[in-house]
Design a protein around this motif. Structure first.
Motif, PDB file in Angstrom:
ATOM      1  N   SER A  99       0.815  -1.208   0.000  1.00 13.63           N
ATOM      2  CA  SER A  99       0.000   0.000   0.000  1.00 13.63           C
ATOM      3  C   SER A  99       0.848   1.258   0.000  1.00 13.63           C
ATOM      4  O   SER A  99       1.603   1.522   0.933  1.00 13.63           O
ATOM      5  CB  SER A  99      -0.933   0.005   1.215  1.00 13.63           C
ATOM      6  N   HIS A 105      -5.665   0.276   0.150  1.00 13.33           N
ATOM      7  CA  HIS A 105      -6.755   0.064   1.110  1.00 13.33           C
ATOM      8  C   HIS A 105      -8.033  -0.396   0.403  1.00 13.33           C
ATOM      9  O   HIS A 105      -8.778  -1.224   0.926  1.00 13.33           O
ATOM     10  CB  HIS A 105      -6.999   1.344   1.916  1.00 13.33           C
ATOM     11  N   GLU A 122       2.548  -1.525   4.293  1.00 15.88           N
ATOM     12  CA  GLU A 122       2.224  -0.123   4.055  1.00 15.88           C
ATOM     13  C   GLU A 122       3.448   0.763   4.242  1.00 15.88           C
ATOM     14  O   GLU A 122       4.205   0.594   5.199  1.00 15.88           O
ATOM     15  CB  GLU A 122       1.128   0.293   5.039  1.00 15.88           C
TER      16      GLU A 122
END
Lengths: 254, 254
Positions: A99, A105, A122
């Protein structure tokens, strides 16, 4: 009748011309815009099937792939994301989502609905995922699917992905790439980079109208779908059904 | 690049004019056909949102409903069928499918993928489901959802449905109707007939291009979705997300 026709139906449709310079939708060339007013064909007319065959070859070219399972979905880019994930995820499968912003997301949301056990890799806004991080996450989480957005319109990041396919495959993991905002604007080589599923948006760099989503599945991804223990959760995104209609597998079209 | 551009890209697109007299797709009027070559708008341009508001009012008119949750899905009629079912079905829910031909079986397939426990109320080709049969099946199976195709293009049957809504509601069941091949060709009164979810095809009697699917959910259906214990399995068909974008619930669009 109880519900009367709205007054606005008596007025002509007015659509102003806008100059669109964002990541999409983009303005159409006149050639593309006017092509939309061609007559309608039936979905099994030979002339329609010929156009679909031609489209497949064009999509193979823009993705730089020889995958037979290359076609378009009659829906928006979001449908490409969901079709990519729902075909190769079964209940409980570990799905690793790289991400770099909003789209990771969104993919995580869809992967969970498809039954996936989602883990996030992330990074901070503006940063990219490195090969070393991916190798580390592969060892810890042992995912069967890894998703990455190539060009993240929410952070402006172009994610280098050319090493990720090899890392995924040496860990028995499929590699899914979102190229909605990047394809045509940045280099993308599906076969050379060992990408297993890719989709893009028609209304971004490609400069076509929205509502048609080019997508391609590698041999490895098709095998994963063929060997599922459960049906794909979404009829409309079922690779085997759409792929047959697009004549990707050499079986009857319907 | 490894994969070269296909030769066919050098030729102009040729689309012949066909006379189409089947249940769909149908030929477009010139007014509709030429409307397709309007410029592209962004999906949040005020002018685009105004057109969407106008479309909602037109769709309420053709369905004869005052449901606020009335809009279009940017995909084919099949997406309307799957969106209708997947929003109101959770794992293990008993779903009763009235079947007068092919479309009941298609709905059954989708309902199973959505997690439904499907029971079939099937009649011989050319026959219709009667109110007495429906009452009997309601008592035996106690479904939470009942699906029926209004005009079944596979058998030519027009199914009388005006009593079915009341029968469903006195059994705490939602009533879903497919009007893909019938709407505009046969009377349909959503509110008066107590239909909870209806969808149709744009490219059939309505004479529009394919790829946009009018759909409407009753207050009762919206409440069922609001009170789900699990997320809708398909992000792209999630009533709450699409309904917000179409400003059906008075909340922010995105």
């Amino acid at each position: 009748m109880e519900v009367t026709a709205p007054e606005v139906l008596n007025s002509p449709l007015v659509v102003p011309t806008k100059t669109m310079m964002g990541p999409g939708p983009s303005n159409l060339s006149d050639r593309v815009r006017l092509a939309l007013s061609h007559p309608i064909l039936g979905h099994l007319h030979p002339e329609c099937l010929k156009i679909m065959d031609d489209i497949k070859e064009g999509v193979k070219y823009v993705f730089q792939t020889r995958n037979p399972a290359t076609f378009c979905i009659s829906a928006s880019g979001h449908a490409g994301m969901e079709a990519s994930l729902t075909n190769i995820i079964e209940d409980g499968d570990v799905v690793l989502i790289g991400s770099t912003g909003l789209w990771g997301h969104r993919a995580a949301d869809m992967a969970r609905r498809a039954g996936g056990d989602v883990r996030l890799l992330e990074v901070s806004p503006g940063e990219v995922v490195t090969s070393d991080e991916l190798r580390r996450y592969m060892k810890v989480h042992k995912p069967s699917v890894f998703f990455m957005c190539h060009g993240d319109s929410s952070t402006g990041v172009l994610q280098p992905i050319h090493e990720f396919g090899e890392i995924c495959h040496s860990n028995n993991c499929l590699f899914v790439v979102d190229t909605v905002a990047s394809l045509g604007g940045a280099e993308f080589l599906m076969d050379q980079w060992q990408v297993d599923v890719v989709y893009t948006g028609s209304q971004k760099v490609l400069g076509a109208p929205p509502g048609i989503t080019p997508i391609s599945f590698s041999r490895r991804a098709v095998e994963r779908v063929e060997n599922r223990n459960s049906k794909v959760k979404v009829y409309n995104y079922d690779l085997m059904l759409i792929g047959d209609y697009w004549n990707c597998f050499g079986r009857p079209r319907v």
